[in-house]
Design a protein around this motif. Sequence first.
Motif, short mmCIF file in Angstrom:
data_model
loop_
_atom_site.label_atom_id
_atom_site.label_comp_id
_atom_site.label_asym_id
_atom_site.label_seq_id
_atom_site.Cartn_x
_atom_site.Cartn_y
_atom_site.Cartn_z
N PRO A 32 0.87 -1.40 -0.17
CA PRO A 32 0.07 -0.23 0.06
C PRO A 32 0.83 1.27 0.04
O PRO A 32 0.60 2.22 -0.71
N VAL A 33 1.91 1.19 0.69
CA VAL A 33 2.94 2.36 0.81
C VAL A 33 3.36 2.59 -0.67
O VAL A 33 3.53 3.98 -1.10
N GLY A 34 3.61 1.79 -1.32
CA GLY A 34 3.91 2.09 -2.98
C GLY A 34 3.06 2.88 -3.80
O GLY A 34 3.04 3.62 -4.63
N VAL A 35 1.38 2.71 -3.49
CA VAL A 35 0.79 3.42 -4.08
C VAL A 35 0.34 4.90 -3.38
O VAL A 35 0.50 5.70 -3.86
N ALA A 160 -8.97 6.52 -14.82
CA ALA A 160 -10.23 5.39 -14.41
C ALA A 160 -9.89 4.72 -13.16
O ALA A 160 -10.78 4.60 -12.50
N THR A 161 -8.73 4.42 -12.83
CA THR A 161 -8.44 3.85 -11.72
C THR A 161 -8.52 4.69 -10.29
O THR A 161 -9.11 4.38 -9.50
N LEU A 162 -8.01 6.03 -10.59
CA LEU A 162 -8.26 7.04 -9.35
C LEU A 162 -9.79 7.22 -9.27
O LEU A 162 -10.13 7.60 -8.28
N ALA A 163 -10.52 7.25 -10.42
CA ALA A 163 -11.96 7.50 -10.31
C ALA A 163 -12.68 6.27 -9.40
O ALA A 163 -13.70 6.77 -8.77
N GLU A 164 -12.26 5.42 -9.62
CA GLU A 164 -12.63 4.16 -9.07
C GLU A 164 -12.52 4.31 -7.58
O GLU A 164 -13.26 4.11 -6.74
N LEU A 165 -11.25 4.54 -7.23
CA LEU A 165 -10.76 4.82 -5.79
C LEU A 165 -11.81 6.03 -5.23
O LEU A 165 -12.18 5.66 -4.06
N LEU A 166 -11.61 7.19 -6.18
CA LEU A 166 -12.56 8.11 -5.31
C LEU A 166 -14.05 7.77 -5.15
O LEU A 166 -14.59 8.34 -3.98
N THR A 167 -14.50 7.03 -5.84
CA THR A 167 -15.94 6.69 -5.83
C THR A 167 -16.03 5.69 -4.67
O THR A 167 -17.07 5.90 -4.10
N SER A 168 -15.28 5.10 -4.57
CA SER A 168 -15.05 4.03 -3.38
C SER A 168 -15.21 4.91 -1.79
O SER A 168 -15.66 4.29 -0.84
N TYR A 169 -14.57 5.88 -2.05
CA TYR A 169 -15.07 6.86 -0.63
C TYR A 169 -16.13 7.65 -0.89
O TYR A 169 -16.11 8.44 0.05
N GLY A 170 -17.20 7.66 -1.82
CA GLY A 170 -18.12 8.32 -1.77
C GLY A 170 -17.94 9.57 -2.48
O GLY A 170 -18.91 10.57 -2.24
N ASP A 171 -16.99 10.13 -3.13
CA ASP A 171 -16.61 11.22 -3.75
C ASP A 171 -17.24 11.23 -4.99
O ASP A 171 -16.88 10.87 -6.22
N VAL A 172 -18.60 11.61 -5.05
CA VAL A 172 -19.49 11.87 -6.21
C VAL A 172 -19.96 13.09 -6.29
O VAL A 172 -20.08 13.96 -5.41
N PRO A 173 -20.37 13.70 -7.47
CA PRO A 173 -20.93 14.98 -7.56
C PRO A 173 -21.95 15.27 -6.62
O PRO A 173 -22.94 14.47 -6.32
#
Length: 178
Positions: A32-35, A160-173
């Motif tokens: 995880p530290v790598g990311v 796309a990967t970052l959007a998926e991660l942000l969405t998993s935290y509920g970061d939606v419009p």
Amino acid sequence: MADEVADEAAGDAVEAVLDQWRRECPELDFSPVGVVGRIMRLSRLWDKEIKGFLAQHGLEPGEFDILSTLRRSGAPYELTAGTFLKASLVTTGAITLRVDRMAAKNLVTRVPDAVDRRSVRIRLTPEGLEVIDRVLPLHLANEARLLRGLDADGRTELAATLAELLTSYGDVPADTAR
């Protein structure tokens, strides 16, 4: 595939940290530290680069954010302060101070809301519109420069990967949040 990614990243500062941790605590998974470490380092580096770029144009990042938010809202390029609060998650005082500074620079003006007399709308001035229309293409070129290490496919995949991660935290419009 994972080995290829590790080999490509072998020269960065995070990899050196990972090597130290793997040596000291080989029983732990430091992947995880790598990311996270790389995203945090990029964030700090990009923040510094973007602040420097905007300063060359007489703007602070918060001011650019307001100008670009107003510009993309469409004519007449205005929003309520409450809309900014929801979108930016900053305090009322921070928005007020930022808008005060921008009004003093003649980039925005406050306009009473015709429907809700308690509300004020923040509107781009003609000068503010000129500034954002002049700086925006330069800003986009600067951001492309920051991503020069990735080809078009790499950018698309990372986005796309970052959007998926942000969405998993509920970061939606805000208008689609539940």
